[in-house]
Design a protein around this motif. Structure first.
Motif, PDB file in Angstrom:
ATOM      1  N   THR A 298      -5.872   4.531  -1.499  1.00  0.00           N
ATOM      2  CA  THR A 298      -7.093   5.112  -0.932  1.00  0.00           C
ATOM      3  C   THR A 298      -7.295   6.535  -1.440  1.00  0.00           C
ATOM      4  O   THR A 298      -6.361   7.183  -1.924  1.00  0.00           O
ATOM      5  CB  THR A 298      -7.024   5.143   0.602  1.00  0.00           C
ATOM      6  N   SER A 299      -8.504   7.017  -1.283  1.00  0.00           N
ATOM      7  CA  SER A 299      -8.797   8.391  -1.700  1.00  0.00           C
ATOM      8  C   SER A 299      -8.008   9.399  -0.872  1.00  0.00           C
ATOM      9  O   SER A 299      -7.633  10.455  -1.361  1.00  0.00           O
ATOM     10  CB  SER A 299     -10.295   8.676  -1.608  1.00  0.00           C
ATOM     11  N   GLN A 300      -7.713   9.077   0.385  1.00  0.00           N
ATOM     12  CA  GLN A 300      -6.919   9.975   1.222  1.00  0.00           C
ATOM     13  C   GLN A 300      -5.507  10.123   0.660  1.00  0.00           C
ATOM     14  O   GLN A 300      -4.944  11.211   0.677  1.00  0.00           O
ATOM     15  CB  GLN A 300      -6.846   9.477   2.672  1.00  0.00           C
ATOM     16  N   GLN A 301      -4.923   9.020   0.167  1.00  0.00           N
ATOM     17  CA  GLN A 301      -3.592   9.094  -0.428  1.00  0.00           C
ATOM     18  C   GLN A 301      -3.616   9.958  -1.680  1.00  0.00           C
ATOM     19  O   GLN A 301      -2.696  10.723  -1.928  1.00  0.00           O
ATOM     20  CB  GLN A 301      -3.076   7.702  -0.778  1.00  0.00           C
ATOM     21  N   THR A 302      -4.663   9.840  -2.463  1.00  0.00           N
ATOM     22  CA  THR A 302      -4.792  10.621  -3.689  1.00  0.00           C
ATOM     23  C   THR A 302      -4.927  12.096  -3.369  1.00  0.00           C
ATOM     24  O   THR A 302      -4.287  12.935  -4.001  1.00  0.00           O
ATOM     25  CB  THR A 302      -6.009  10.145  -4.507  1.00  0.00           C
ATOM     26  N   LEU A 303      -5.727  12.441  -2.379  1.00  0.00           N
ATOM     27  CA  LEU A 303      -5.889  13.840  -2.003  1.00  0.00           C
ATOM     28  C   LEU A 303      -4.592  14.456  -1.511  1.00  0.00           C
ATOM     29  O   LEU A 303      -4.278  15.592  -1.826  1.00  0.00           O
ATOM     30  CB  LEU A 303      -6.951  13.997  -0.919  1.00  0.00           C
ATOM     31  N   ARG A 304      -3.809  13.690  -0.747  1.00  0.00           N
ATOM     32  CA  ARG A 304      -2.551  14.215  -0.233  1.00  0.00           C
ATOM     33  C   ARG A 304      -1.590  14.540  -1.365  1.00  0.00           C
ATOM     34  O   ARG A 304      -0.891  15.535  -1.328  1.00  0.00           O
ATOM     35  CB  ARG A 304      -1.895  13.228   0.726  1.00  0.00           C
TER      36      ARG A 304
ATOM     37  N   LYS B 252       0.833  -1.210   0.000  1.00  0.00           N
ATOM     38  CA  LYS B 252       0.000   0.000   0.000  1.00  0.00           C
ATOM     39  C   LYS B 252       0.865   1.257   0.000  1.00  0.00           C
ATOM     40  O   LYS B 252       0.584   2.206  -0.734  1.00  0.00           O
ATOM     41  CB  LYS B 252      -0.924  -0.007   1.218  1.00  0.00           C
ATOM     42  N   ALA B 253       1.909   1.255   0.798  1.00  0.00           N
ATOM     43  CA  ALA B 253       2.785   2.421   0.888  1.00  0.00           C
ATOM     44  C   ALA B 253       3.509   2.703  -0.427  1.00  0.00           C
ATOM     45  O   ALA B 253       3.858   3.849  -0.713  1.00  0.00           O
ATOM     46  CB  ALA B 253       3.808   2.217   2.003  1.00  0.00           C
ATOM     47  N   ASN B 254       3.724   1.668  -1.232  1.00  0.00           N
ATOM     48  CA  ASN B 254       4.488   1.828  -2.465  1.00  0.00           C
ATOM     49  C   ASN B 254       3.661   1.643  -3.729  1.00  0.00           C
ATOM     50  O   ASN B 254       4.207   1.627  -4.829  1.00  0.00           O
ATOM     51  CB  ASN B 254       5.657   0.835  -2.458  1.00  0.00           C
ATOM     52  N   ALA B 255       2.348   1.523  -3.596  1.00  0.00           N
ATOM     53  CA  ALA B 255       1.475   1.246  -4.741  1.00  0.00           C
ATOM     54  C   ALA B 255       1.564   2.317  -5.826  1.00  0.00           C
ATOM     55  O   ALA B 255       1.553   1.994  -7.013  1.00  0.00           O
ATOM     56  CB  ALA B 255       0.035   1.082  -4.277  1.00  0.00           C
ATOM     57  N   LYS B 256       1.681   3.572  -5.442  1.00  0.00           N
ATOM     58  CA  LYS B 256       1.722   4.654  -6.432  1.00  0.00           C
ATOM     59  C   LYS B 256       3.000   4.636  -7.259  1.00  0.00           C
ATOM     60  O   LYS B 256       3.044   5.205  -8.339  1.00  0.00           O
ATOM     61  CB  LYS B 256       1.569   6.000  -5.757  1.00  0.00           C
ATOM     62  N   GLN B 257       4.029   3.977  -6.771  1.00  0.00           N
ATOM     63  CA  GLN B 257       5.296   3.913  -7.494  1.00  0.00           C
ATOM     64  C   GLN B 257       5.295   2.822  -8.559  1.00  0.00           C
ATOM     65  O   GLN B 257       6.221   2.728  -9.338  1.00  0.00           O
ATOM     66  CB  GLN B 257       6.446   3.699  -6.517  1.00  0.00           C
ATOM     67  N   GLY B 258       4.260   1.997  -8.560  1.00  0.00           N
ATOM     68  CA  GLY B 258       4.141   0.967  -9.588  1.00  0.00           C
ATOM     69  C   GLY B 258       4.434  -0.423  -9.060  1.00  0.00           C
ATOM     70  O   GLY B 258       5.034  -0.607  -8.000  1.00  0.00           O
ATOM     71  N   ILE B 259       3.984  -1.405  -9.830  1.00  0.00           N
ATOM     72  CA  ILE B 259       4.098  -2.805  -9.428  1.00  0.00           C
ATOM     73  C   ILE B 259       5.545  -3.267  -9.311  1.00  0.00           C
ATOM     74  O   ILE B 259       5.884  -4.014  -8.395  1.00  0.00           O
ATOM     75  CB  ILE B 259       3.293  -3.721 -10.389  1.00  0.00           C
ATOM     76  N   GLU B 260       6.415  -2.824 -10.216  1.00  0.00           N
ATOM     77  CA  GLU B 260       7.814  -3.259 -10.181  1.00  0.00           C
ATOM     78  C   GLU B 260       8.501  -2.781  -8.906  1.00  0.00           C
ATOM     79  O   GLU B 260       9.192  -3.556  -8.234  1.00  0.00           O
ATOM     80  CB  GLU B 260       8.583  -2.754 -11.408  1.00  0.00           C
ATOM     81  N   THR B 261       8.295  -1.523  -8.570  1.00  0.00           N
ATOM     82  CA  THR B 261       8.911  -0.953  -7.363  1.00  0.00           C
ATOM     83  C   THR B 261       8.358  -1.616  -6.109  1.00  0.00           C
ATOM     84  O   THR B 261       9.115  -1.988  -5.207  1.00  0.00           O
ATOM     85  CB  THR B 261       8.680   0.567  -7.312  1.00  0.00           C
ATOM     86  N   ALA B 262       7.033  -1.766  -6.040  1.00  0.00           N
ATOM     87  CA  ALA B 262       6.420  -2.402  -4.870  1.00  0.00           C
ATOM     88  C   ALA B 262       6.913  -3.832  -4.711  1.00  0.00           C
ATOM     89  O   ALA B 262       7.198  -4.275  -3.591  1.00  0.00           O
ATOM     90  CB  ALA B 262       4.897  -2.371  -4.995  1.00  0.00           C
ATOM     91  N   THR B 263       7.039  -4.546  -5.817  1.00  0.00           N
ATOM     92  CA  THR B 263       7.529  -5.931  -5.774  1.00  0.00           C
ATOM     93  C   THR B 263       8.920  -5.991  -5.170  1.00  0.00           C
ATOM     94  O   THR B 263       9.198  -6.809  -4.282  1.00  0.00           O
ATOM     95  CB  THR B 263       7.525  -6.545  -7.189  1.00  0.00           C
ATOM     96  N   GLU B 264       9.807  -5.120  -5.622  1.00  0.00           N
ATOM     97  CA  GLU B 264      11.184  -5.103  -5.113  1.00  0.00           C
ATOM     98  C   GLU B 264      11.238  -4.695  -3.646  1.00  0.00           C
ATOM     99  O   GLU B 264      11.927  -5.329  -2.844  1.00  0.00           O
ATOM    100  CB  GLU B 264      12.041  -4.162  -5.951  1.00  0.00           C
ATOM    101  N   LEU B 265      10.513  -3.641  -3.288  1.00  0.00           N
ATOM    102  CA  LEU B 265      10.573  -3.136  -1.918  1.00  0.00           C
ATOM    103  C   LEU B 265       9.942  -4.088  -0.906  1.00  0.00           C
ATOM    104  O   LEU B 265      10.273  -4.036   0.281  1.00  0.00           O
ATOM    105  CB  LEU B 265       9.923  -1.763  -1.830  1.00  0.00           C
TER     106      LEU B 265
END
Length: 84
Positions: free
Chosen positions: A63-69, A17-30
């Motif tokens: 989440t919508s809160q992440q998008t608003l931030r 969740k914390a890395n979802a906006k960075q994309g699937i490749e980044t989230a997978t690695e992290l």
């Protein structure tokens, strides 16, 4: 910082969740899965099912809160220090 081992359960969900906006490749690695996107997705879906959450793709965790931030929001404030 990437995890030294593959994350599972709630730790995996939190990391994804914390890395979802960075994309699937980044989230997978992290989350400790290196380049193995299929294993990451399978384990993430399993972890979500275990807590009763259904996801179809990584972006479902944003989440919508992440998008608003990120996009910014609006401030609610008095017009002046003495006027509410």
């Amino acid at each position: 910082m990437a995890s030294q081992s593959q994350l599972h359960g709630i730790e995996l969900i939190d990391c994804a969740k914390a890395n979802a906006k960075q994309g699937i490749e980044t989230a997978t690695e992290l989350c400790g899965y290196g380049k193995n996107i299929n294993a990451f997705q399978a384990e993430l879906k399993k972890a979500c099912q275990d807590i009763g959450v259904e996801i179809h793709e990584l972006s479902d965790l944003i989440t919508s809160q992440q998008t608003l931030r990120q996009e910014g929001g609006f401030d609610i404030a008095p017009e002046s220090p003495t006027d509410l």
